[in-house]
Design a protein around this motif. Structure first.
Motif, PDB file in Angstrom:
ATOM      1  N   THR A 106     -16.248  85.369 -14.333  1.00  0.00           N
ATOM      2  CA  THR A 106     -17.665  85.641 -14.082  1.00  0.00           C
ATOM      3  C   THR A 106     -18.255  86.510 -15.180  1.00  0.00           C
ATOM      4  O   THR A 106     -19.387  86.288 -15.624  1.00  0.00           O
ATOM      5  CB  THR A 106     -17.847  86.321 -12.711  1.00  0.00           C
ATOM      6  N   ILE A 144     -10.257  79.801 -10.009  1.00  0.00           N
ATOM      7  CA  ILE A 144     -11.671  79.644  -9.624  1.00  0.00           C
ATOM      8  C   ILE A 144     -11.984  80.191  -8.219  1.00  0.00           C
ATOM      9  O   ILE A 144     -13.138  80.358  -7.868  1.00  0.00           O
ATOM     10  CB  ILE A 144     -12.121  78.168  -9.726  1.00  0.00           C
ATOM     11  N   ILE A 170     -12.088  83.207  -5.473  1.00  0.00           N
ATOM     12  CA  ILE A 170     -12.113  84.664  -5.356  1.00  0.00           C
ATOM     13  C   ILE A 170     -12.004  85.008  -3.879  1.00  0.00           C
ATOM     14  O   ILE A 170     -12.667  84.412  -3.041  1.00  0.00           O
ATOM     15  CB  ILE A 170     -13.400  85.284  -5.975  1.00  0.00           C
ATOM     16  N   ARG A 201     -14.016  89.205 -12.133  1.00  0.00           N
ATOM     17  CA  ARG A 201     -13.762  87.800 -11.777  1.00  0.00           C
ATOM     18  C   ARG A 201     -14.886  87.248 -10.906  1.00  0.00           C
ATOM     19  O   ARG A 201     -15.032  86.036 -10.791  1.00  0.00           O
ATOM     20  CB  ARG A 201     -12.449  87.674 -11.010  1.00  0.00           C
ATOM     21  N   GLY A 202     -15.645  88.114 -10.232  1.00  0.00           N
ATOM     22  CA  GLY A 202     -16.740  87.617  -9.410  1.00  0.00           C
ATOM     23  C   GLY A 202     -16.820  88.222  -8.025  1.00  0.00           C
ATOM     24  O   GLY A 202     -17.758  87.947  -7.277  1.00  0.00           O
ATOM     25  N   ARG A 203     -15.840  89.055  -7.648  1.00  0.00           N
ATOM     26  CA  ARG A 203     -15.905  89.690  -6.335  1.00  0.00           C
ATOM     27  C   ARG A 203     -17.034  90.720  -6.313  1.00  0.00           C
ATOM     28  O   ARG A 203     -17.308  91.361  -7.328  1.00  0.00           O
ATOM     29  CB  ARG A 203     -14.578  90.366  -6.005  1.00  0.00           C
ATOM     30  N   GLY A 209     -25.517  85.248  -8.884  1.00  0.00           N
ATOM     31  CA  GLY A 209     -24.448  85.630  -9.806  1.00  0.00           C
ATOM     32  C   GLY A 209     -24.896  86.417 -11.009  1.00  0.00           C
ATOM     33  O   GLY A 209     -24.111  86.620 -11.943  1.00  0.00           O
ATOM     34  N   ASN A 215     -10.881  92.306 -10.329  1.00  0.00           N
ATOM     35  CA  ASN A 215     -11.479  91.568  -9.211  1.00  0.00           C
ATOM     36  C   ASN A 215     -12.999  91.541  -9.325  1.00  0.00           C
ATOM     37  O   ASN A 215     -13.643  90.530  -9.024  1.00  0.00           O
ATOM     38  CB  ASN A 215     -11.073  92.192  -7.874  1.00  0.00           C
ATOM     39  N   ILE A 275     -15.916  81.406  -7.687  1.00  0.00           N
ATOM     40  CA  ILE A 275     -16.336  82.634  -8.379  1.00  0.00           C
ATOM     41  C   ILE A 275     -17.833  82.705  -8.655  1.00  0.00           C
ATOM     42  O   ILE A 275     -18.394  83.789  -8.760  1.00  0.00           O
ATOM     43  CB  ILE A 275     -15.551  82.833  -9.693  1.00  0.00           C
ATOM     44  N   HIS A 276     -18.513  81.553  -8.770  1.00  0.00           N
ATOM     45  CA  HIS A 276     -19.951  81.560  -9.038  1.00  0.00           C
ATOM     46  C   HIS A 276     -20.537  80.224  -8.609  1.00  0.00           C
ATOM     47  O   HIS A 276     -19.889  79.171  -8.719  1.00  0.00           O
ATOM     48  CB  HIS A 276     -20.221  81.802 -10.529  1.00  0.00           C
TER      49      HIS A 276
END
Length: 936
Positions: free
Chosen positions: A694, A778, A780, A494-496, A550, A491, A795-796
């Motif tokens: 990410t 895509i 999150i 992925r970008g969290r 990001g 997670n 995600i970003h």
């Protein structure tokens, strides 16, 4: 004896007073008053603090004794000495008598204990404190009382004299020097004022790491506690308030207890101990005063021992004998004999050497029998290697150490003693050494130990997300599956936003380590510089982290916080609460469970994505609160670690290089190597790149071509007409143009027709299962820290930009926004409604500003500027009008319409919309300025 030394440090004068102490009341009082008043007036005229000691030999009158030797005097009646100071009114001039009373403190009687004598003696001390506010612009001439042997009356000297301190003596100022001496008063006043001001400044000592010292001493060198050691507890009177803070004794393998308290509160402790342990400890207690016999009375399992202790000796009767009456001295000798016998048996016969530790727990003022116990153990054990002393009160410890130094030096005692650590901190620190799974949360304290933070206390500080020293230690790893651990790790990649569990699992080696970027090291170094203190430090310092969206700025800020959680008090500010509330909670957080607020640990507060006005208001609130305490410190009270997105972080860093760190998408060579290695390790775990998007993009430094190709690959074969694709476009529109925006999970479910989401009911469906494969990759899911609303985000932001471009096709963005405004299910959904409307409002109104770290200062919101540039101003006007109608005819939307019209030379329409805005808010300065611009 000493002369003047900095004015605040007292000078000292000694008088043996051995002969005078035996005189009658009048003689004693006149002699005592004469010495005190001469010394006091000399100190007051020089503006120095001082102490005169009666019962310590001085070289003038005490031949046969060493200078400064403590002999003490017999005190018939303490009132004689106290009342002797009534001579102040007779000896000082009338206009300064009240001042003299305030400068001359009442006598203090300090008991002198001699090993060779049972006779009670005292040193009588009188302190002189001529504060600047009392003595300013004044000099003090005095008469001195003298006892006339002939008339047997007290008379005063014929003339007043002006005394001063010369070296270690109080001498009268010579007549020829009087004018010069009085002229120098102003300079002495200035010196006194300066000295007082300096003395109020806190000179921070580097606190001993008492937490580590406690751990090592109590566990014989180990940092954890097990059953390999037995403990002999020697303690005295325990106040009821302290009973809550000695729970750690429940977990010690106690062999016996010497309890020097005739009304012991530890009887309750004994009962509780029995519940925890199959074997019971001996409790050694004093003989009762009612039964003065040569030997302790025989009772089943009980042998009353010293002034306050029981011995539960499991049926042993080694110390029981015939009861014979005895006198007081025999009684004292008998007690010492049985004490010695008990200690000898324990050390020589019962417990093997090096298998036990003697713990002296000093809970109240120390009496001599407890010191006798130490001396016996010291003798039997040949030193202090297995003796530990714990004392919260420095005063109690000092008395104990002074008496115990007959056996060993003060320096040796210091090495085996934990002094000044609050009992609650001792309890909490020892509790963390225990192999217990259900541990409470703990905070670091200034003594380098820990204190417990109960849930109730933590809840009171609701504007702070507190990071504890043992954060996440309550996680039961055996209950976490490998899949759950992998999900926590993925997670994040992925970008969290990173969570504390990520750091904890990495520290425990249950998942891969988290990369530390160069900016994290830079931020840590800047923090160290701030903590070292310096001329330019403020009570509230700032450490700023500006980062590309990001690029990992939030992760870096939390890494710094995580690394310092054990030696600073750390928390994240919830900016939804007012600065006043945060300030109140931050002060309470800093002071919590600390003994002296002037020596508390600094508090490191992380504030993210803040408004500049909010930050300044908070900083001012904190600085004002600190100023009211009037404590100067070389270290800051609070450090605000300010973390914020910026499109140009390097420019902001250059503007303030000493307290700012820039985080960009650009990786250094060493960082590239770390990221490549990490990516390979993740792939080896069969983690697909699309599930750590990410991180993959970060490895590629968010290269535009790579992002475009990557998004294009994901969106292949997507159904452009589906509801979740439409949702992707709406979320992408918000995420790209509005920093930190999101759409609540409830809104998403309502839009997809999945029903109304409530926090209380368990879900009958899985939200993700209703999404297309592309949407799952895509989106999150996150949980907002202040409202606790689950939400969805791209995600970003750069991915959002590319999705917006690739999914729009030929449709203009103004049309997408217009369609969004017509989505009733989104605007009428009640969960997270206000947050959603705020993001929509920001889409149309929020302008870019360099002061916020944006690239430029824009005239309108980036979205409106895009529509004007890529389409035309008529489309921008149309979508703003639609937003105005939908969002309750917000006057600031009308203001933006006026601005948009006059910038495109549509002055009549501009005048209309300025009037509409003014109608709603007739006195708003921004709207009035817009009206002025229209007419201009």
């Amino acid at each position: 004896e000493s002369g003047v030394n900095g004015l605040i440090t007292p000078c000292h004068e000694y008088k043996s007073f051995a002969i005078a102490a035996e005189l009658n009341r009048n003689q004693l009082q006149s002699k005592f008053a004469c010495e005190v008043i001469r010394f006091a007036s000399a100190c007051m005229n020089i503006r120095t603090n001082g102490t005169i000691h009666f019962g310590i030999t001085d070289s003038v009158e005490d031949s046969g004794w060493k200078h400064g030797q403590i002999i003490g005097i017999k005190v018939k009646e303490r009132e004689y000495y106290v009342d002797a100071l009534d001579y102040i009114e007779k000896c000082f001039c009338e206009n300064v008598q009240e001042i003299a009373r305030k400068c001359i403190h009442p006598p203090v009687f300090v008991e002198v204990i001699s090993k060779d004598s049972q006779e009670q003696r005292f040193v009588v001390e009188v302190d002189i404190e001529p504060t600047f506010s009392l003595v300013k612009n004044r000099f003090f001439e005095v008469y001195l009382p003298k006892y006339n042997e002939g008339s047997q009356k007290v008379t005063l000297t014929k003339d007043r004299a002006l005394y001063q301190r010369l070296g270690a003596k109080s001498e009268p100022v010579k007549h020829n020097d009087l004018a010069t001496f009085i002229q120098g008063l102003q300079d002495r006043d200035a010196q006194r004022e300066k000295a007082e001001r300096s003395s109020t400044e806190v000179h921070m000592e580097i606190a001993q790491n008492l937490g580590r010292k406690l751990s090592i001493l109590l566990n014989d060198g180990k940092s954890y506690m097990d059953d390999s050691l037995r403990y002999i507890l020697v303690t005295n009177r325990c106040e009821k308030d302290n009973l809550n803070y000695i729970n750690f004794l429940m977990h010690l393998n106690i062999f016996c207890v010497f309890d020097f308290d005739e009304n012991s509160n530890l009887s309750g402790l004994y009962s509780k101990y029995k519940e925890h342990h199959a074997t019971r400890p001996f409790f050694l207690q004093d003989f009762s005063n009612e039964s003065k016999t040569g030997n302790p009375p025989a009772q089943k399992h009980l042998c009353l021992f010293d002034q306050t202790s029981w011995i539960f000796c499991n049926g042993r009767s080694d110390f029981i004998g015939d009861e014979k009456p005895c006198d007081e001295n025999t009684w004292i000798r008998t007690k010492k004999k049985y004490l010695k016998k008990a200690i000898t048996r324990i050390c020589d016969e019962i417990l093997p050497k090096r298998s036990f530790i003697v713990l002296f727990l000093l809970l109240s003022p120390v009496q001599k029998p407890l010191v006798d116990t130490f001396q016996e153990f010291y003798t039997e054990m040949n030193g202090t290697e297995y003796i530990v002393c714990i004392a919260e009160s420095r005063e109690n410890y000092t008395k104990w150490a002074n008496l115990a130094q007959a056996s060993c030096s003060i320096e040796t005692l210091e090495q085996c003693s934990i002094v000044g650590m609050k009992l609650s901190h001792v309890d909490a620190t020892i509790q963390t050494m225990l192999p217990s799974t259900a541990q409470p949360r703990h905070l670091p304290v200034s003594t380098r130990g820990l204190c417990t933070l109960p849930s109730l206390e933590e809840e009171k500080l609701f504007s702070l997300e507190i990071l504890c020293a043992d954060q996440c230690d309550d996680i039961k790893l055996d209950l976490l599956t490998e899949k759950e651990i992998q999900e926590i790790e993925q997670n994040f990649y992925r970008g969290r936003k990173i969570i504390w569990e990520n750091f904890w699992l990495a520290d425990k080696r249950h998942c891969g380590e988290i990369i530390e970027r160069e900016a994290c090291k830079d931020a840590s170094k800047l923090l160290d510089d701030i903590l070292r203190g310096g001329r330019l430090n403020y009570s509230v310092a700032k450490l700023k982290i500006f980062h590309h969206p990001g690029s990992g700025g939030s992760t870096i800020a939390r890494q710094v916080l995580w690394k310092r959680r054990k030696d600073l008090r750390c928390a994240v500010i919830k900016v939804s609460y007012s600065p006043a509330t945060v300030c109140e909670h931050a002060l309470a957080f800093r002071d919590y469970e600390e003994k002296e607020i002037s020596h508390c640990l600094p508090v490191l507060l992380l504030i993210e994505d803040y408004d500049e006005d909010y930050l300044e208001e908070l900083r001012n609130e904190l600085m004002d609160a600190v100023a009211t305490r009037k404590i100067n410190s070389p270290r800051p009270y609070f450090i605000l670690m300010c973390c914020r997105r910026s499109n140009d972080p390097e420019r902001l860093c250059k503007a303030s290089p000493l307290d700012t760190v820039a985080v960009t998408h650009k990786l250094t060579d060493s960082e590239k190597s770390l990221f490549r290695t990490k990516l390979e390790k993740l792939k080896q775990k069969d983690v697909k790149p699309e599930f750590i998007l990410t991180f993959v993009l970060m490895c590629e430094e968010f290269n535009e071509t790579y992002v475009r190709d990557f998004v294009g690959h994901i969106l292949q074969d997507i159904d452009h007409s589906s509801r979740d694709t439409c949702l992707m476009r709406y979320v992408a529109l918000l995420n790209f143009y509005v920093p930190n925006s999101y759409v609540s999970l409830s809104h998403c479910e309502a839009f997809l027709g999945l029903g109304v989401y409530t926090e209380r009911k368990s879900r009958a469906y899985d939200f993700k299962s209703h999404l297309s494969e592309q949407a799952r990759m895509i989106f999150i899911e996150l949980r907002e820290s202040t409202t606790y609303i689950s939400s969805v985000q791209i995600i970003h932001c750069l991915v959002a930009k590319e999705i917006l471009h690739q999914l729009s096709g030929n449709e203009p963005q103004s049309q997408l926004a217009m369609t969004l405004l017509q989505e009733k299910t989104l605007f009428e959904n009640r969960f997270g409604r206000e947050e959603f409307k705020k993001f929509i409002r920001d889409l149309f109104i929020r302008r870019d500003k360099r002061s916020r770290g944006d690239n430029t200062d824009t005239l309108f919101s980036p979205f409106i500027e895009h529509v004007c540039k890529a389409e035309d101003c008529e489309k921008a006007i149309a979508v703003l009008k639609a937003a105005y109608e939908l969002l309750g005819k917000d006057p600031f939307f009308a203001q933006q319409l006026a601005r948009l019209h006059y910038n495109n030379e549509k002055f009549k329409d501009a005048e209309h919309w300025a009037g509409v805005a003014k109608f709603h808010l007739p006195n708003d300065s921004f709207i009035l300025d817009t009206e002025g611009q229209v007419y201009r």
